[in-house]
Write a protein that holds these residues in place. Structure first.
Motif, mmCIF file in Angstrom:
data_model
loop_
_atom_site.group_PDB
_atom_site.id
_atom_site.type_symbol
_atom_site.label_atom_id
_atom_site.label_comp_id
_atom_site.label_asym_id
_atom_site.label_seq_id
_atom_site.Cartn_x
_atom_site.Cartn_y
_atom_site.Cartn_z
ATOM 1 N N ASP A 100 -4.944 44.430 10.187
ATOM 2 C CA ASP A 100 -3.448 44.067 11.005
ATOM 3 C C ASP A 100 -3.025 45.345 11.369
ATOM 4 O O ASP A 100 -2.844 46.336 10.688
ATOM 5 N N PRO A 101 -2.580 45.699 12.667
ATOM 6 C CA PRO A 101 -1.900 46.959 13.178
ATOM 7 C C PRO A 101 -0.818 47.293 12.426
ATOM 8 O O PRO A 101 -0.496 48.574 12.263
ATOM 9 N N TRP A 102 -0.034 46.637 11.864
ATOM 10 C CA TRP A 102 1.027 46.977 10.928
ATOM 11 C C TRP A 102 0.503 47.386 9.689
ATOM 12 O O TRP A 102 1.004 48.772 9.225
ATOM 13 N N ALA A 103 -0.690 47.013 9.300
ATOM 14 C CA ALA A 103 -1.121 47.706 8.064
ATOM 15 C C ALA A 103 -1.472 49.027 8.205
ATOM 16 O O ALA A 103 -1.618 49.797 7.393
ATOM 17 N N THR A 104 -2.148 49.101 9.456
ATOM 18 C CA THR A 104 -2.655 50.689 9.764
ATOM 19 C C THR A 104 -1.207 51.471 9.712
ATOM 20 O O THR A 104 -1.520 52.694 9.361
ATOM 21 N N VAL A 105 -0.087 51.059 10.290
ATOM 22 C CA VAL A 105 1.265 51.956 10.168
ATOM 23 C C VAL A 105 1.537 52.073 8.778
ATOM 24 O O VAL A 105 1.767 53.322 8.720
ATOM 25 N N VAL A 106 1.342 51.459 7.918
ATOM 26 C CA VAL A 106 1.615 51.528 6.571
ATOM 27 C C VAL A 106 0.965 52.543 6.002
ATOM 28 O O VAL A 106 1.371 53.509 5.296
ATOM 29 N N ARG A 107 -0.495 52.247 6.206
ATOM 30 C CA ARG A 107 -1.530 53.216 5.453
ATOM 31 C C ARG A 107 -1.135 54.671 6.321
ATOM 32 O O ARG A 107 -1.374 55.640 5.610
ATOM 33 N N GLU A 108 -1.316 54.793 7.506
ATOM 34 C CA GLU A 108 -1.136 56.115 8.162
ATOM 35 C C GLU A 108 0.069 56.894 7.787
ATOM 36 O O GLU A 108 0.241 57.998 7.758
ATOM 37 N N HIS A 110 1.816 56.551 5.214
ATOM 38 C CA HIS A 110 1.719 57.299 3.747
ATOM 39 C C HIS A 110 0.824 58.498 3.965
ATOM 40 O O HIS A 110 1.137 59.437 3.467
ATOM 41 N N GLU A 111 -0.299 58.383 4.623
ATOM 42 C CA GLU A 111 -1.274 59.359 4.571
ATOM 43 C C GLU A 111 -0.866 60.667 5.358
ATOM 44 O O GLU A 111 -1.095 61.679 5.083
ATOM 45 N N GLU A 112 -0.319 60.461 6.473
ATOM 46 C CA GLU A 112 0.343 61.576 7.498
ATOM 47 C C GLU A 112 1.464 62.150 7.357
ATOM 48 O O GLU A 112 1.746 63.225 7.476
ATOM 49 N N LEU A 113 2.500 61.311 6.662
ATOM 50 C CA LEU A 113 3.921 61.875 6.236
ATOM 51 C C LEU A 113 4.441 61.751 5.125
ATOM 52 O O LEU A 113 5.330 62.077 4.806
ATOM 53 N N GLY A 114 3.529 61.061 4.073
ATOM 54 C CA GLY A 114 3.896 60.901 2.644
ATOM 55 C C GLY A 114 5.253 59.819 2.357
ATOM 56 O O GLY A 114 5.683 60.352 1.482
ATOM 57 N N ILE A 115 5.443 58.942 3.248
ATOM 58 C CA ILE A 115 6.555 58.095 3.158
ATOM 59 C C ILE A 115 5.934 56.767 3.307
ATOM 60 O O ILE A 115 5.039 56.586 3.805
ATOM 61 N N GLU A 116 7.118 56.011 2.687
ATOM 62 C CA GLU A 116 6.728 54.406 2.882
ATOM 63 C C GLU A 116 7.165 54.204 4.227
ATOM 64 O O GLU A 116 8.305 54.503 4.780
ATOM 65 N N ALA A 117 6.725 53.264 4.688
ATOM 66 C CA ALA A 117 6.939 52.632 6.407
ATOM 67 C C ALA A 117 7.841 51.747 6.228
ATOM 68 O O ALA A 117 7.610 50.941 5.628
ATOM 69 N N MET A 118 9.032 51.823 6.700
ATOM 70 C CA MET A 118 10.197 50.872 6.951
ATOM 71 C C MET A 118 10.456 50.766 8.214
ATOM 72 O O MET A 118 10.909 51.562 9.044
ATOM 73 N N ALA A 119 10.308 49.477 8.451
ATOM 74 C CA ALA A 119 10.403 48.809 9.950
ATOM 75 C C ALA A 119 11.898 48.916 10.379
ATOM 76 O O ALA A 119 12.852 48.556 9.613
ATOM 77 N N SER A 120 11.719 49.420 11.531
ATOM 78 C CA SER A 120 13.257 49.271 12.207
ATOM 79 C C SER A 120 13.821 47.810 12.373
ATOM 80 O O SER A 120 12.920 47.191 12.666
ATOM 81 N N PRO A 121 15.286 47.795 12.070
ATOM 82 C CA PRO A 121 15.623 46.485 12.284
ATOM 83 C C PRO A 121 15.691 45.954 13.757
ATOM 84 O O PRO A 121 15.679 44.591 14.210
ATOM 85 N N ILE A 122 15.312 46.748 14.858
ATOM 86 C CA ILE A 122 15.293 46.705 16.011
ATOM 87 C C ILE A 122 14.147 46.012 16.301
ATOM 88 O O ILE A 122 14.052 44.856 17.127
ATOM 89 N N THR A 123 13.005 46.094 15.806
ATOM 90 C CA THR A 123 11.637 45.388 16.151
ATOM 91 C C THR A 123 11.149 44.798 14.852
ATOM 92 O O THR A 123 10.212 43.809 15.292
ATOM 93 N N GLY A 124 11.340 45.137 13.671
ATOM 94 C CA GLY A 124 10.637 44.511 12.580
ATOM 95 C C GLY A 124 9.372 44.901 12.462
ATOM 96 O O GLY A 124 9.207 46.244 12.849
ATOM 97 N N GLU A 125 8.672 44.251 12.051
ATOM 98 C CA GLU A 125 6.973 44.747 11.919
ATOM 99 C C GLU A 125 6.343 44.223 13.003
ATOM 100 O O GLU A 125 5.233 43.826 13.050
#
Length: 205
Positions: A100-108, A110-125
């Motif tokens: 799922d493309p959102w799972a890609t966001v979560v994975r990348e 963490h790998e690229e920036l070292g943080i947990e992906a927190m979806a914006s309330p503007i868009t959600g996931e």
């Protein structure tokens, strides 16, 4: 049944249906995004391979998840100097087969920036923007990119993937729009204007 259900001929119908659902939730910002959404919808629904299976360009058109990190308190966006592209871009990566493309966001994230992906309330996931872009260089190919919006305090990002990026910068909307277009992802200015509009409206779109 939707107007595109009858076109789902590949065995991976469930991921394709999910992708079509994501595209259907994106309100086009301008005529170019409307064209890109129509192109991506035909491509996904028609059964063509959508995931990259071999670096750098197999198949020649494949799916990417971008994520634009917004420090909402300070009103700044994160851009990265991508080594291979030679441009300032949002962070992101290729969607793995069946992912799922959102799972890609979560994975990348963490790998690229070292943080947990927190979806914006503007868009959600959900993606805010979609682009279809021909890349540059000897292995030129076409990226179909879903652009997601994340929230993070800039001080939580203390490192980044130096194999991928030369450096990172935090810019205001206005600073992004003042950057020469040739130094950025070719759609960065358009995304920024759509984001400004979405923040004003305060809801997904």
């Amino acid at each position: 049944m939707t107007s595109t259900d009858h076109l789902l001929t590949a065995p991976d119908e469930q991921p394709r249906a999910r992708l079509l659902q994501l595209l259907g939730g994106i309100e086009p910002w301008d005529e170019l995004e409307r064209i890109h959404l129509a192109t991506a919808t035909r491509w996904i629904a028609g059964g063509a391979p959508v995931y990259r299976t071999r670096k750098p360009d197999v198949p020649a058109m494949h799916l990417v998840s971008y994520f634009v990190v917004l420090d909402n308190t300070r009103g700044r966006l994160l851009l990265v100097a991508h080594r291979k592209a030679g441009l300032w871009l949002p962070a992101g990566g290729h969607v793995e087969p069946g992912e799922d493309p959102w799972a890609t966001v979560v994975r990348e994230c963490h790998e690229e920036l070292g943080i947990e992906a927190m979806a914006s309330p503007i868009t959600g996931e959900h993606p805010l923007f979609l682009t279809v872009t021909r890349t540059r260089g000897q292995s030129a190919h076409t990226d179909v990119s879903l652009w997601y919006l994340l929230n993070a305090d800039r001080h939580t990002i203390t490192s980044y993937d130096q194999g991928e990026f030369n450096e990172i910068r935090w810019l205001t909307d206005e600073q992004v729009l003042e950057e020469p277009a040739e130094l950025l992802d070719p759609h960065m200015h358009r995304f920024t204007r759509k984001l400004q509009h979405a923040r004003t409206r305060g809801h997904r779109g």
